[in-house]
Design an enzyme around this catalytic site. Structure first.
Site, PDB file in Angstrom:
ATOM      1  N   GLU A   1      19.868  -3.667  14.517  1.00 57.85           N
ATOM      2  CA  GLU A   1      18.827  -3.792  15.540  1.00 57.85           C
ATOM      3  C   GLU A   1      18.599  -5.223  16.035  1.00 57.85           C
ATOM      4  OE1 GLU A   1      15.229  -1.949  14.196  1.00 57.85           O
ATOM      5  OE2 GLU A   1      16.112   0.045  14.179  1.00 57.85           O
TER       6      GLU A   1
ATOM      7  N   GLU B   1      19.563   5.505  11.525  1.00 58.43           N
ATOM      8  CA  GLU B   1      18.214   5.531  10.923  1.00 58.43           C
ATOM      9  C   GLU B   1      17.343   6.506  11.687  1.00 58.43           C
ATOM     10  OE1 GLU B   1      16.058   1.819  10.692  1.00 58.43           O
ATOM     11  OE2 GLU B   1      17.731   0.790   9.732  1.00 58.43           O
TER      12      GLU B   1
HETATM   13  C1  FCB Z   1      13.898  -0.213  11.537  1.00 57.58           C
HETATM   14  C2  FCB Z   1      14.551  -1.174  10.567  1.00 57.58           C
HETATM   15  C3  FCB Z   1      14.450  -0.742   9.114  1.00 57.58           C
HETATM   16  C4  FCB Z   1      13.093  -0.148   8.803  1.00 57.58           C
HETATM   17  C5  FCB Z   1      12.746   0.927   9.808  1.00 57.58           C
HETATM   18  C6  FCB Z   1      11.415   1.609   9.542  1.00 57.58           C
HETATM   19  O1  FCB Z   1      13.529  -0.894  12.693  1.00 57.58           O
HETATM   20  O2  FCB Z   1      15.913  -1.302  10.867  1.00 57.58           O
HETATM   21  O3  FCB Z   1      14.749  -1.837   8.304  1.00 57.58           O
HETATM   22  O4  FCB Z   1      12.150  -1.129   8.742  1.00 57.58           O
HETATM   23  O5  FCB Z   1      12.713   0.383  11.104  1.00 57.58           O
END
Ligand code: FCB
Length: 451
Positions: free
Chosen positions: A174, A362
């Site tokens: 990210e 994620e």
């Molecule tokens: C994302 C991050 C991860 C975690 C999630 C909830 O932005 O990559 O490390 O904090 O959010």
């Protein structure tokens, strides 16, 4: 409040054999283990020296994964999860960011990956999940163009060391968040603010995305290489022309800024003219250097954002209307629960020519989990995961790219500026005793994956 059920009959088999299922985590959020030669990261500094984290929490011990990884790997196995995404800590491997290699750091990751393999779990590596060596931040960190050579050195050390044990590589986690929150808003490490910090950090991160991919390919035969992007579905707050335009600007910053240059499309300056100032940091030949060959992109989508025109907001003239103000169902992070967001993101990114595969690297939610009778009944998370996974299925069935899904996160952990308050794990961690309790959502995921 009643929440619409998406496909309650959903089965893993619908996604096909090739679809990758996993769980994600990261070094800075779980590892602790400030020993055996590890250098200080910007997050260690931000938390312990600047005391910038909610409740003054620090990542010093976190989940003590550095010592407890065998237990956590055995939990992954017991849940039947075949893939584990984890990051390498740059300051553990190169304590000063460049130069001397910390052999004990490399040995630890070798042990971790061996443990995964022994348990039939495929490790996936993120090279940079935000823990920049503090020594490099003292030289400007992501603002300093020298990061191109620092990062290349770090990636080449890692890819050389793990070329025989790791097939799946992600370059950055990210970049939109570590540059936006860390170099524009100042709410994440290293806590810098303003366009003059943000724009060079963006450009150098874009270049490092591509440099990282090339470096891994040089070292690792048959590497499967990707990088990850944060993304949110954006909708205007009203039908007014101004809100639509504001939503388009926020979409450009949050969803397009990092992917388009790596696909050879350059920066989306037309849609957000203030970005033109980035040209100051672009050197001759950078256009070519920014392009990268990725086998897959990782998208990390949790929610949607509703955007309103805001005349007084500098540069972007837009603001996000928080979920609690809109009175919609939301998680402990105040992120709206909006399963269709993930469908919309798969649709959006599938439409870019040049994107070969999309893996959701994620997705997950923080809720106020409580232990009752030694169990954690987190039915809200179960509903969240099953509704979002249903939308992934919907996207796949509609012909969009959807090639894998990783839950965030394996265990509760250090949630950056929010400290230990938000709990995202499939596994509960009692941070006093380090005891783990598999939540009902962990068992739900196991049943989903194994039935
Ligand atoms: C994302 C991050 C991860 C975690 C999630 C909830 O932005 O990559 O490390 O904090 O959010």
């Amino acid at each position: 409040m009643t929440i619409k059920k998406e496909r309650p009959d959903l089965k893993r088999a619908y996604f096909g054999e090739e679809f990758v299922w996993g769980v994600s985590s990261s070094a800075a959020q779980t590892e602790g283990g400030n020993e055996d030669g590890k250098g200080m990261s910007v997050w260690d500094h931000f938390a312990t020296k600047k005391r910038k984290i909610l409740n003054k929490h620090t990542p010093e011990i976190a989940c003590d994964f550095y010592h407890r990884y065998p237990e956590d790997v055995s939990i992954i196995k017991s849940l039947g999860i075949p893939n584990f995404r984890y990051s390498l800590s740059w300051p553990r491997i190169l304590p000063d960011g460049t130069g001397k290699i910390n052999k004990k750091g490399l040995d630890y990751y070798h042990r971790l990956f061996d443990e995964c393999r022994k348990n039939g779990i495929e490790p996936w590596i993120t090279l940079y999940h935000w823990d920049l060596p503090h020594a490099l931040q003292l030289k400007g960190g992501w603002k300093n163009r020298d990061i191109l050579k620092w990062f290349e050195e770090y990636v080449s050390v890692c890819s050389h060391a793990f070329k025989d044990s790791i097939k799946n590589w992600m370059i950055l986690n990210e970049p939109g968040v570590f540059t936006g929150a860390g170099y524009f808003l100042g709410v994440h490490a290293p806590g810098e603010r303003g366009l003059k910090n943000f724009l060079p950090a963006v450009h150098h991160a874009v270049l490092c995305q591509a440099i990282g991919a090339k470096t891994v390919r040089r070292e690792v035969k048959h590497a499967h290489v990707g990088t990850t992007f944060s993304c949110s579905h954006i909708t205007p707050h009203s039908n007014s022309i101004k809100d639509h335009a504001a939503a388009n600007r926020v979409d450009t910053i949050l969803n397009r800024l990092f992917i388009e240059p790596c696909l050879g499309m350059g920066y989306p300056i037309k849609d957000i003219p203030i970005l033109k100032k980035i040209e100051k940091y672009i050197h001759p030949g950078d256009d070519k250097l920014m392009k990268a060959e990725f086998d897959f992109i990782g998208i990390q989508c949790y929610t949607r954002e509703v955007v309103q025109h805001a005349f007084f907001m500098p540069h972007i003239k837009a603001r996000v209307v928080p979920a609690n103000r809109r009175k919609v169902y939301h998680t402990a992070m105040d992120w709206e629960v909006y399963p269709e967001a993930i469908y919309q993101m798969l649709k959006k990114y599938s439409s870019y020519p040049g994107v070969k595969k999309i893996i959701i690297t994620e997705n997950g939610a923080a809720f106020n989990d409580k232990i009752t009778h030694k169990k954690v009944d987190d039915h809200e998370r179960i509903k969240f995961l099953s509704d979002y996974i249903s939308q992934v299925y919907r996207a796949k069935a509609d012909g969009y790219k959807a090639d894998g899904y990783f839950v965030w996160a394996l265990t509760d952990n250090f949630e950056w500026a929010e400290g230990y308050y938000p709990r995202f794990g499939l596994v509960y961690v009692d941070f006093e005793t380090q005891k783990r309790i598999i939540k009902d959502s962990g068992y739900w995921y196991r049943n989903f994956l194994t039935r």
